[in-house]
Design a protein around this motif. Structure first.
Motif, mmCIF file in Angstrom:
data_model
loop_
_atom_site.group_PDB
_atom_site.id
_atom_site.type_symbol
_atom_site.label_atom_id
_atom_site.label_comp_id
_atom_site.label_asym_id
_atom_site.label_seq_id
_atom_site.Cartn_x
_atom_site.Cartn_y
_atom_site.Cartn_z
ATOM 1 N N PRO A 134 7.719 -6.288 -6.270
ATOM 2 C CA PRO A 134 6.549 -5.671 -5.622
ATOM 3 C C PRO A 134 5.508 -5.191 -6.625
ATOM 4 O O PRO A 134 5.835 -4.758 -7.735
ATOM 5 C CB PRO A 134 7.172 -4.487 -4.874
ATOM 6 N N VAL A 135 4.257 -5.273 -6.216
ATOM 7 C CA VAL A 135 3.181 -4.686 -7.004
ATOM 8 C C VAL A 135 3.124 -3.192 -6.731
ATOM 9 O O VAL A 135 3.772 -2.672 -5.823
ATOM 10 C CB VAL A 135 1.830 -5.347 -6.685
ATOM 11 N N PHE A 186 -4.786 -12.031 -0.624
ATOM 12 C CA PHE A 186 -6.087 -12.312 -0.013
ATOM 13 C C PHE A 186 -6.623 -11.137 0.783
ATOM 14 O O PHE A 186 -7.832 -11.043 1.008
ATOM 15 C CB PHE A 186 -5.972 -13.541 0.890
ATOM 16 N N THR A 187 -5.759 -10.248 1.223
ATOM 17 C CA THR A 187 -6.209 -9.135 2.052
ATOM 18 C C THR A 187 -6.452 -7.869 1.251
ATOM 19 O O THR A 187 -6.551 -6.779 1.818
ATOM 20 C CB THR A 187 -5.174 -8.852 3.156
ATOM 21 N N GLY A 188 -6.543 -7.996 -0.070
ATOM 22 C CA GLY A 188 -6.870 -6.844 -0.897
ATOM 23 C C GLY A 188 -5.962 -6.664 -2.074
ATOM 24 O O GLY A 188 -5.869 -5.573 -2.634
ATOM 25 N N TYR A 216 -1.815 -1.417 -4.037
ATOM 26 C CA TYR A 216 -1.556 -2.764 -3.562
ATOM 27 C C TYR A 216 -0.206 -2.791 -2.863
ATOM 28 O O TYR A 216 0.552 -1.812 -2.900
ATOM 29 C CB TYR A 216 -1.602 -3.743 -4.729
ATOM 30 N N SER A 217 0.103 -3.904 -2.218
ATOM 31 C CA SER A 217 1.346 -3.945 -1.446
ATOM 32 C C SER A 217 1.985 -5.325 -1.527
ATOM 33 O O SER A 217 1.311 -6.337 -1.732
ATOM 34 C CB SER A 217 1.074 -3.603 0.023
ATOM 35 N N GLY A 218 3.307 -5.344 -1.363
ATOM 36 C CA GLY A 218 4.051 -6.585 -1.276
ATOM 37 C C GLY A 218 4.145 -7.324 -2.600
ATOM 38 O O GLY A 218 4.004 -6.755 -3.690
ATOM 39 N N THR A 219 4.382 -8.609 -2.489
ATOM 40 C CA THR A 219 4.436 -9.514 -3.649
ATOM 41 C C THR A 219 3.424 -10.614 -3.389
ATOM 42 O O THR A 219 3.712 -11.597 -2.715
ATOM 43 C CB THR A 219 5.840 -10.120 -3.823
ATOM 44 N N PRO A 220 2.210 -10.451 -3.869
ATOM 45 C CA PRO A 220 1.122 -11.344 -3.465
ATOM 46 C C PRO A 220 1.157 -12.711 -4.136
ATOM 47 O O PRO A 220 1.780 -12.905 -5.185
ATOM 48 C CB PRO A 220 -0.135 -10.572 -3.870
ATOM 49 N N HIS A 221 0.488 -13.631 -3.497
ATOM 50 C CA HIS A 221 0.183 -14.945 -4.071
ATOM 51 C C HIS A 221 -0.321 -14.767 -5.500
ATOM 52 O O HIS A 221 -1.114 -13.889 -5.781
ATOM 53 C CB HIS A 221 -0.900 -15.581 -3.193
ATOM 54 N N GLN A 277 4.372 -2.567 10.762
ATOM 55 C CA GLN A 277 3.647 -3.121 11.911
ATOM 56 C C GLN A 277 2.182 -2.712 11.912
ATOM 57 O O GLN A 277 1.476 -2.945 12.907
ATOM 58 C CB GLN A 277 4.300 -2.643 13.205
ATOM 59 N N ASP A 278 1.707 -2.109 10.839
ATOM 60 C CA ASP A 278 0.316 -1.686 10.781
ATOM 61 C C ASP A 278 -0.603 -2.905 10.708
ATOM 62 O O ASP A 278 -0.166 -4.008 10.326
ATOM 63 C CB ASP A 278 0.096 -0.786 9.570
ATOM 64 N N PRO A 279 -1.865 -2.763 11.069
ATOM 65 C CA PRO A 279 -2.775 -3.918 11.095
ATOM 66 C C PRO A 279 -2.869 -4.673 9.769
ATOM 67 O O PRO A 279 -2.863 -5.905 9.754
ATOM 68 C CB PRO A 279 -4.116 -3.294 11.484
ATOM 69 N N MET A 280 -2.929 -3.953 8.645
ATOM 70 C CA MET A 280 -3.042 -4.645 7.362
ATOM 71 C C MET A 280 -1.820 -5.514 7.082
ATOM 72 O O MET A 280 -1.945 -6.655 6.617
ATOM 73 C CB MET A 280 -3.220 -3.623 6.237
ATOM 74 N N SER A 281 -0.643 -4.999 7.373
ATOM 75 C CA SER A 281 0.585 -5.758 7.102
ATOM 76 C C SER A 281 0.663 -6.995 7.981
ATOM 77 O O SER A 281 1.009 -8.087 7.507
ATOM 78 C CB SER A 281 1.811 -4.860 7.325
#
Length: 562
Positions: A456-457, A357-359, A461-466, A414-418
């Motif tokens: 991970p993507v 959802f955040t990009g 992109y980052s993480g493992t999104p929905h 700890q960045d804002p996006m994460s």
């Protein structure tokens, strides 16, 4: 009798020639016992060509494509149009001859996302290795926030899981938006006494249709596993609780379920009545008269009502998504209020649900994205307002402070996006998924296996999104549109194979196994019993990841405790 093509235009019943029918019949053979329906029994007939089967409404002609036979656009209920708008689904009208089942039916009426959507949408799609035998059946419910999506989307092509898992894979369309989810007694169906949640009723009708027709597709009508992602995962859970479907659903796989609560993704019966009355007033008719308003006009009025800031709307509910409303029949209560399903379940969640959802890929969030603490505060406040009408900036400050401290303790970014992504994904998805799994482990009476999907993507992109899970369950990570984000190398293909193996074996006998995965124990809180799938080691058993982050929601009073 006519059907509809994917463009929504009429399509005549297709009659297969005698020669084609004979070629299709050549693929038939003696029935295979359920216990013997394995990959060793895949058909050896023609690699392409028509295949004809008989359903309860009439004969249909699908298409053989290499190792799989596909039937598309098969009606499982009558078109819910005219007097059947806001009515319980009716059986499809029987037809004579052989109906063409090689083109998808139209998606349910929706805005912009898929072209040629239509109210005439109640169609199923079937992939099977063979129309003989008795394979496990997996029925998949697409997601899309209860207002978007269709079984015809390329992401949900069932060919790979059907062939690798030697199972029958079925997906379908169901009513969306205000035509699928709401409640008002003026819509009471005289035949069924139902007046709410028509999309959930469609899904139940599909399951009964599958039970009645599975054998025609080489499936076992007594071995149906229900799966779905996001809103489809929510429906999977809720349908598994229905007394009306006891004995139909044998096992359930809710994936990234958006468990429903008010006001985030549901509303009260009183507010739902107010909404339909308000729409009727704006459109110059009665509530019952909404059946006569054109679909696009009705949908536009609904979307206008729910546009803009949630605080400016005439009702407080349905703040983020407009899903099912408790009606005492099709939804007896919210998931956190009811017992967990009493059938074997395999809940799945993505490691970083919120990064979709955040990009994340497929969800181009328009921004702005937070780059400093001030912007992060506003972004988190926006997330919290999705779930409650009574939040303030102080609540956002508390959530950020808690998540930042947890990230330090766990060695996470700890960045804002994460931080924004984690708060979004945990609050709306992961918290209730994990806590309901823990409750089932304490109080449930059926086996449960908890899976975290963590592949991970790729950057940017980052993480493992929905919704990442569906790409690997269906092998659609390899599609040209998906491969740049999800990858299509040997590792990704092995992750996909592993996930399909686990789902197929669970559907077959309730024991999820794969050659690429370790022995997977039933889930027990605070012990290494969650199977983590994805990454270089493919699969491993672990304790619940990011457990300390979930403790924030235990005390926040924002999402209901389970």
């Amino acid at each position: 009798m006519t059907s509809r093509t994917s463009s929504g235009l009429p399509r005549r019943t297709f009659v297969v020639t005698a020669a084609a029918a004979a070629a299709a019949a050549a693929t038939a053979g003696p029935a295979v016992p359920a216990a013997a329906a394995t990959a060793a029994h895949r058909p050896s007939g023609p690699r392409t060509g028509p295949v004809v089967v008989r359903t309860t409404a009439g004969r249909i002609a699908g298409q053989r494509l290499d190792d799989v036979t596909v039937f598309r656009g098969v009606p499982y209920a009558a078109p819910p149009v005219g007097p059947l708008r806001f009515a319980s689904p009716r059986p499809p009208e029987p037809w004579n001859g052989i109906r063409d089942a090689t083109a998808f039916g139209a998606p349910a009426l929706q805005t912009d996302y898929l072209p040629d959507s239509s109210e005439d949408c109640l169609y199923a799609n079937v992939w099977t290795p063979s129309t003989t035998g008795r394979r496990p059946v997996v029925v998949y419910i697409h997601g899309g926030g209860w207002f978007l999506g269709a079984g015809s989307e390329p992401d949900y092509d069932g060919a790979k899981p059907a062939v690798r898992g030697d199972m029958v894979v079925i997906n379908f369309n169901y009513r969306l938006g205000l035509l699928g989810w709401g409640l008002h007694e003026e819509f009471t169906d005289r035949r069924t006494s139902s007046f709410a949640n028509w999309g959930l009723q469609d899904q139940a009708a599909l399951l009964r249709w599958v039970q009645a027709n599975a054998a025609a597709f080489g499936g076992d009508p007594g071995n149906i596993t229900l799966a779905g992602t996001s809103a489809g995962g929510s429906s999977t859970w809720q349908l598994s609780l229905l007394p009306q479907l006891r004995g139909v659903i044998r096992r359930a796989i809710p994936i990234s379920a958006k468990h429903v609560w008010n006001p985030a993704s549901s509303t009260t019966p009183r507010e739902s009545r107010e909404v339909y009355a308000l729409l009727a007033s704006r459109l110059g008719t009665t509530v019952a008269g909404l059946r006569g308003v054109s679909g696009p006009e009705l949908k536009a009025a609904w979307e206008e009502l729910y546009s803009g800031d949630p605080s400016d709307r005439p009702v407080a509910g349905w703040r983020e998504y407009r899903g099912p409303v408790p009606d005492g029949q099709w939804m007896r209560g919210y998931d956190h209020e009811l017992p967990t399903p009493q059938i074997p379940i395999m809940p799945v969640y993505a490691r970083t649900e919120g990064s979709f959802f955040t990009g994340g890929p497929g969800y181009p969030y328009p921004g702005p994205h937070p780059t400093d603490d001030a912007e992060l505060r506003e972004a988190v406040f926006m997330v919290l307002r999705k779930g409650s009408a009574r939040v303030g900036l102080r609540d956002a400050d508390q959530a950020i402070a808690f998540y930042r401290k947890a990230a330090v303790a766990d060695g996470l970014p700890q960045d804002p996006m994460s931080l924004w992504s984690e708060i979004w994904g945990d609050g709306l998805f992961r918290y209730q998924i994990v806590r309901l799994a823990e409750r089932h482990a304490r109080e449930g009476r059926s086996p449960q296996y908890l899976l975290e999907f963590a592949h991970p993507v790729r950057a940017p992109y980052s993480g493992t999104p929905h919704e990442a899970t569906s790409k690997f369950l269906f092998g659609s990570h390899a599609l040209p549109a998906n491969a740049p984000a999800y990858g299509d190398g040997p590792l990704e293909r092995q992750v996909s194979d592993t996930l399909i193996d686990l789902v197929a074996s669970f559907a077959r006998d309730g024991r999820p196994v794969s050659p690429h995965a370790p022995v997977w124990p039933e889930f027990a809180p605070r012990t290494p019993s969650t199977l983590v799938v994805g990454g270089p080691d493919i699969a491993r058993v672990s304790a619940t990841f990011k457990e300390r982050q979930l403790r924030y929601w235990d005390r926040a009073g924002w999402v209901p405790r389970t």
